[in-house]
Design a protein around this motif. Structure first.
Motif: not given
Length: 741
Positions: A434-437, A509-510, A617-624
């Motif tokens: 789904r993400s790749q489509l 992001i997903d 924290t790197q991942t959470a920063e990007w999601i936020s």
């Protein structure tokens, strides 16, 4: 062994001047690996998938192919799966290609940019994910690439990251002017399948510069695959016996342990032996390294490592900070430490050979399944491939440890005599597909109809292995969900991304992360900070930390006191409840981080390492940040503002009042708090401050104060200058820069 003179082979492809420079760089003769790759056309522009053992010369094959392209005015992209490996290759290539006047750059992270400044460089080293992101953003220099090297291409078969590489390479294969492709790996079971998919020649080499002897240790004996046996003096412990036997013969040992906790415990045991083999010349270097580590991080884990370094041993796993792992790697390569106990992640990452590799356990506990399972043959081969140091060892040994005589025979059959598993495509997973489509439809205008989408899917590695029968129904099902979510529109057989869908693809992001955020934005006008952090922790893009038995009471107390801040119902199902507590624990860690709780306290409280904090924290920063962008697009202004501020707080680990101060280079969370406490609470305060007064603040020396003042005086730089400076800063600090050795 006699090797073929490089000049004899390369004169067909390079000028005498280039060949002379190659010889100055140490390329005076060629290994069989390089000869076979050249024979199969790697310097004639042929696509090649090269499977050859570790240290057999694959990187030079890539280097020579890249040099050929650069000499002809081309541009090279070098793909790796991990940031640590990207950093290692960048250092190596910067020196190698720099000798010929070509510029190399490292680019990782920041998935919301086309990075146009990268176009100024000749060789671009990046991770698979970053390259995929660059393609999604239509990086202007991408069409000028003439060679793409996919290192560790066997990771195509890994569950979480394999699909990214598969789709990236599929899109490259479908481009109008396909660049030359070179795949590299030490272990590919179905080499022909991968080569056929890439329209490449399969090239398999079994030669190694150092002979590899594989064996199994049991009852004070090593049973080798060649039928020989070697008796080892027993110290009452298998690992200690094998370590002592290696060190007393001036070798180094790399020990693979199944878990982080086991790696630390094993290193402490080994220290009693390794300390006896630390050379006098190494003691000063190790003392400096130990002091450096303690000055960088105050947590218990790093202090344990610092103590062990003094005794000539180290542990190595993802819980350590990046600088700590790099120090361990550099010290081991330089021979200052004699033994490293690592988790298997090291085998897939940086190149760290040793005289003897010891695999303590072939079983691994699977957290998701809840039981122990045997490691794949490919993982064993990756670990075993680290045995033998070129130029130092005549042979290397990879030793498995058996616990019974019956297990000796099992280990030979299961691992030593076995071939690596065949690589399997990961596109058959519904959320992955789904993400790749969404990504390909949103960022590739050529793939905007079902016919073209079917053609694209038919070009994937999945289709190469299984045909399109299995993937097309799944693709249609996923398209329906993307259309229902408002991310794609279908009209008269034409597929078009909505503005929202395209932005989600660009943000990397997903889609389910975005849809979950949108659902909450619609249901709540605003959320508390803990509520946003819980949302971030619950998304499929986020990695969470596990819940221990001792955590339940504490987490349930938090639920009782602050449950109203969490925008979710507490689930009744036992398994779902454990996941819920895991999201809560992760959210609380992030909350402590942005409230400036010291790193060592977080490490202790949540049973994580500095490396885990960095990763989370790197991942959470990007999601936020991504969710703030989505909220803004949909008109949820308050959510957007709060999430934008939260992403900055996560990036720096500070309360909101310090955000202006931490925007300055050289001012982290600790220094910013000191400035604030001394009355400097804004950029203006610092601009008008007296330098002598700033020097009174602990930790603020003349160089730092001058740098702060210079930043406040400097005119605004152009975007290109800022980007170029950011790229230059990507180079990691090496051991010489740390210790002057």
């Amino acid at each position: 062994m006699e090797y073929t003179p490089a000049r004899q082979v390369l004169s067909k492809y390079f000028s005498q001047e280039i060949i002379s420079k190659l010889e100055e760089e140490g390329v005076k003769s060629l290994y069989p690996t390089q000869l076979l790759a050249i024979k199969n056309g790697v310097l004639d522009g042929e696509n090649i998938v090269l499977s050859a053992p570790t240290a057999s010369g694959k990187t030079l094959v890539a280097g020579l192919a890249a040099l050929k392209h650069l000499e002809e005015g081309g541009k090279v992209l070098y793909l790796v799966p991990l940031r640590a490996l990207a950093s290692e290759k960048y250092k190596e290539f910067k020196k190698f290609f720099g000798a010929f006047g070509y510029k190399t750059v490292l680019s990782t992270g920041d998935y919301d940019s086309a990075d146009p400044a990268l176009g100024k460089y000749d060789v671009i080293v990046t991770t698979n994910e970053k390259a995929d992101s660059l393609m999604r953003h239509s990086a202007p220099w991408f069409p000028s690439l003439t060679l793409i090297v996919a290192d560790e291409i066997h990771l195509l078969g890994t569950e979480k990251r394999g699909a990214t590489l598969e789709v990236l390479l599929t899109r490259i294969l479908m481009s109008e002017d396909t660049p030359q492709l070179l795949g590299l790996s030490a272990t590919i079971g179905n080499l022909e399948d991968v080569a056929r998919w890439l329209h490449a020649k399969p090239v398999k080499v079994d030669w190694r510069p150092v002979v590899l002897r594989e064996g199994v240790y049991y009852d004070e004996n090593i049973f080798f695959a060649d039928g020989s046996t070697r008796r080892i003096d027993s110290l009452g412990n298998s690992v200690l016996s094998l370590t002592y036997d290696t060190l007393r013969e001036s070798g180094q040992v790399l020990i693979f342990s199944p878990t982080r906790r086991a790696a630390v415990a094993e290193a402490k045991k080994v220290a009693n032996i390794s300390r006896k083999f630390v050379a006098e010349g190494s003691k000063r270097v190790l003392q400096e390294a130990s002091r450096k580590l303690v000055s960088l991080h105050a947590d218990k884990l790093t202090h344990e490592l610092a103590e062990l370094l003094l005794r000539g041993v180290a542990f190595h796993h993802a819980g350590l900070s990046g600088d700590a792992r790099e120090i361990v790697e550099d010290l081991f390569r330089a021979g200052h430490i004699k033994a490293v106990v690592a988790t298997p992640t090291l085998a897939a990452g940086v190149n760290l050979p040793a005289r003897r590799v010891v695999i303590t356990d072939y079983r691994r506990y699977n957290v998701e399944l809840g039981y122990q399972e045997s490691i794949p043959v490919m993982e064993y081969k990756q670990m075993a491939g680290r045995a033998g140091r070129p130029k130092f060892d005549k042979e290397g040994e990879a030793i498995l440890i058996a616990r019974s005589f019956e297990e000796v025979e099992y280990l030979f059959k299961k691992y030593i005599y076995a071939e690596p598993e065949n690589l399997q495509s990961q596109l058959g997973s519904e959320p992955v597909l789904r993400s790749q489509l969404l990504a390909v439809i949103s960022t590739d205008e050529k793939i905007r109809s079902m016919d073209m989408l079917e053609k694209f899917l038919g070009r994937t590695f999945f289709a190469q292995r299984y045909g399109t029968f299995g993937i097309l129904p799944l693709a249609r099902k996923n398209l329906e969900k993307l259309i229902a979510g408002g991310l794609i529109e279908e009209k008269n057989g034409v597929l078009n991304p909505t503005f929202l869908g395209k932005r989600i693809a660009e943000l990397y992001i997903d889609p389910d992360t975005a849809l979950e955020g949108i659902r909450l934005f619609k249901e709540h006008e605003s959320l508390e900070v803990l509520g946003y952090l819980f949302l971030v922790s619950k998304t499929p893009d986020m990695t969470t930390i596990g819940v221990r038995r001792g955590d339940y009471e504490y987490l349930e107390e938090v639920l009782e006191d602050r449950g109203r801040e969490i925008p979710y119902q507490v689930p009744q199902d036992e398994i779902e409840y454990e996941f819920f507590l895991s999201y809560l624990k992760t959210a609380l860690l992030l909350e402590d981080w942005i409230n400036e709780v010291p790193e060592d306290s977080i490490v202790e409280k949540y049973d994580v390492g500095p490396g885990d904090i960095y990763s989370l924290t790197q991942t959470a920063e990007w999601i936020s940040f991504s969710l703030s962008q989505i909220a803004e697009i949909l008109g949820f202004h308050e959510h957007s503002v709060k999430l934008s501020i939260l992403s900055k707080r996560i990036a720096h680990g500070v309360k909101e009042e310090l955000l202006e101060l931490v925007a300055l280079k050289g001012i982290g969370r600790v220094r910013a708090r000191k400035l604030y406490e001394h009355g400097y609470r804004s950029i203006y305060d610092l601009a008008v401050a007296d330098e002598k007064e700033l020097l009174r603040i602990p930790g603020f020396g003349p160089a730092l104060v001058k740098a702060i003042k210079q930043q406040l005086k400097s005119p605004v730089e152009s975007q290109e200058e800022v980007e170029g400076e950011r790229l230059e800063e990507a180079e990691q600090i090496n051991l010489e820069e740390y210790f002057g050795v």
